[in-house]
Design an enzyme around this catalytic site. Structure first.
Site, short mmCIF file in Angstrom:
data_model
loop_
_atom_site.label_atom_id
_atom_site.label_comp_id
_atom_site.label_asym_id
_atom_site.label_seq_id
_atom_site.Cartn_x
_atom_site.Cartn_y
_atom_site.Cartn_z
N THR A 190 26.97 -9.47 -138.66
CA THR A 190 26.54 -10.71 -139.71
C THR A 190 25.36 -10.25 -140.30
OG1 THR A 190 25.75 -11.99 -137.86
CG2 THR A 190 27.80 -12.59 -138.75
N LYS A 216 27.23 -7.20 -131.15
CA LYS A 216 26.51 -7.84 -132.35
C LYS A 216 25.55 -8.75 -132.23
CE LYS A 216 27.11 -10.91 -134.80
NZ LYS A 216 26.37 -12.37 -135.04
N THR A 239 24.93 -15.52 -133.22
CA THR A 239 25.66 -15.27 -132.00
C THR A 239 25.56 -13.90 -131.54
OG1 THR A 239 27.06 -17.06 -132.95
CG2 THR A 239 27.86 -15.33 -131.17
N GLU A 327 16.35 -9.93 -136.01
CA GLU A 327 16.05 -10.48 -137.54
C GLU A 327 14.44 -10.27 -137.88
OE1 GLU A 327 19.76 -13.39 -138.15
OE2 GLU A 327 17.90 -14.13 -137.83
N ASN A 466 16.32 -16.74 -142.28
CA ASN A 466 17.28 -17.82 -141.71
C ASN A 466 16.74 -19.05 -142.69
OD1 ASN A 466 18.03 -17.36 -138.81
ND2 ASN A 466 16.38 -16.28 -138.81
#
Length: 471
Positions: A190, A216, A239, A327, A466
């Site tokens: 993702t 992932k 996730t 991230e 985000n």
């Protein structure tokens, strides 16, 4: 240097410069096709779940071994479990730990989607079951989904994608070479910046086996997963998904035991942002294609122990890739707690340090603010040794905190036996400027409990990613 971000607080204006996120290109590299376990075919395709054409969003993984394929799983303990978690747990319970297929979609989590979500998850199972060369049970496919919560799957596109892998289809791309494994790993992604794929060869009792797996995750990472086949009552915190395949033959009960042990010391020991997903799942398939000799914790305890340790090491390698791809992350930090009364206490303290927003922002600022580490350490209640005794209390006069560089140079003590050191701030900055380093907390011999956690820093890029996630 990028333009400064202007932070206004009260009457002051403070210019803050963001740092570039380190390249992750070196973490993705080709693996020899001979390094993958025997008896599996897999692929990743674009089914249309994701908006961008051509981006893989559907993975299909099948065991083709003539031997029974054991399966084990660890699932999220989140109260809002996604439909694929519920369905896969039910299949494993009903089959007694056997499954031959895994189907994964990215781009939509199929979580908090009600009755329709459950029907869609079962549809993915049925369609993938139809691709299996043989079946012993009604359903032998496990399912995983990742993406935005609260949206329904474009199930007709997914069904069409699965059917494209039938033997009679001209678009079938199921294979066993590196390209096939890479396609599948890409379909998991993702906000990940690279496909996370690794393999490992090991020998037990003279037989060569292989492990390979993909996972992932880059955000919404603070897993707390428990074994399949149980009713989860504990409720804790993008996730975490992972699928590990081996050509060893392992009994279902022993495979589940080994995975539970491994996950606690790998995937349950990482954190990017402290948020647990509704979909966190780790699956392991063991198809016996390398040898039909069954590894079992009771019948072959030495072989089982060797397999468990191999699986744990491999799972930790996969888990670390998630943190490295956190991230907006610019740091990869190992948090080690030793001298605790128990492993559980050490793990709890390491978790609290790793998820502290104050610690993580100090990591980004390359600031040796050890007081934040100490505050996080002292906020964790220790576990009583038994019901009749009070929990132990940390002796603050024996605690030591050390910053350990990854380049092999001398560690930097900042707190020794509860007393602050005269810290060389330039040396501290030199260590914390590095991408990798360790925070070591020694509780001073309260016990033999020791645990490691892997975490990253909080950056402005994390907020940007985000804030824009659904746009």
């Amino acid at each position: 240097m990028s333009a400064p971000f202007i932070f206004k607080r009260f009457s002051s204006t403070i210019p803050i410069h963001s740092k570039p996120t380190p390249s992750k290109a070196h973490l993705h590299f080709p693996l020899p096709s001979s390094s993958f376990p025997k008896g599996y075919v897999l692929t990743g395709i674009h089914a249309g779940v994701k908006k961008v054409a051509g981006v893989p969003d559907l993975a299909v993984i099948l065991s083709t071994s003539s031997q029974p394929t054991s399966a084990a799983a660890c699932f999220t303990r989140n109260a809002f479990k996604a439909a694929p978690v519920i369905v896969s747990n039910e299949i494993l319970k009903k089959n007694g730990g056997y499954a031959r297929g895994v189907v994964v979609n990215s781009g939509c989590a199929n979580a908090v989607t009600g009755k329709q979500g459950m029907e869609d998850a079962w549809a993915m199972v049925r369609e993938t079951d139809a691709l299996l060369p043989s079946k012993k049970f009604e359903h032998e496919t496990l399912v995983m989904s990742t993406g935005v919560i609260g949206q329904n799957l474009p199930i007709s596109k997914i069904v069409e994608g699965i059917r494209s892998q039938a033997e009679s289809s001209s678009t079938r791309s199921l294979a066993s070479d590196f390209s096939a494994w890479e396609r599948a790993a890409k379909a998991f992604m993702t906000t990940d910046t690279f496909p996370k794929l690794r393999s490992r060869t090991f020998t037990i009792d003279g037989v060569e086996y292989k492990l390979a797996g993909m996972d992932k995750g880059a955000g919404m990472i603070h897993p707390d997963m428990g074994p399949a086949g149980t009713e989860f009552k504990k409720q804790l915190h993008a996730t975490l998904l992972g699928c590990i395949l081996t050509d060893a033959a392992v009994s279902p009960r022993s495979l589940q035991s080994a995975l539970t042990y491994a996950v606690d010391r790998s995937f349950n020991s990482i954190s990017v942002d402290g948020d647990m997903s509704t979909n966190d799942s780790i699956y392991v398939l063991a198809n016996g294609a390398a040898s039909s000799s069954i590894i079992d914790e009771d019948a072959t305890p030495q072989a089982y122990e060797a397999f468990k340790q191999e699986l744990t090491t491999f799972a930790a390698d996969l888990a670390k890739l998630v943190v490295r791809d956190g991230e907006g992350a610019t740091k990869f930090v190992t948090v080690t707690v030793k001298g605790a009364p128990s492993y559980k206490d050490a793990h709890s303290i390491a978790s609290r340090i790793s998820t502290s927003a104050l610690v993580k922002t100090a990591l980004y600022g390359e600031d040796a603010n050890w007081g934040r580490i100490l505050a996080a350490t002292g906020s964790v209640p220790l576990s009583p040794t038994n019901a009749n005794t009070p929990p132990p209390v940390i002796d603050t006069t024996k605690v030591c905190v050390t910053i350990v560089p990854a380049d092999g140079t001398a560690p930097l003590p900042v707190l020794v036996n509860g007393e602050p050191e005269n810290v060389d701030e330039d040396r501290a900055k030199e260590i914390m400027t590095q991408e990798d380093f360790e925070l070591l907390v020694d509780l001073g011999g309260m016990g033999d409990g020791e645990a490691q956690y892997w975490t990253c820093d909080f950056s402005y890029e994390y907020v940007r990613i985000n804030g824009d996630y659904r746009s």
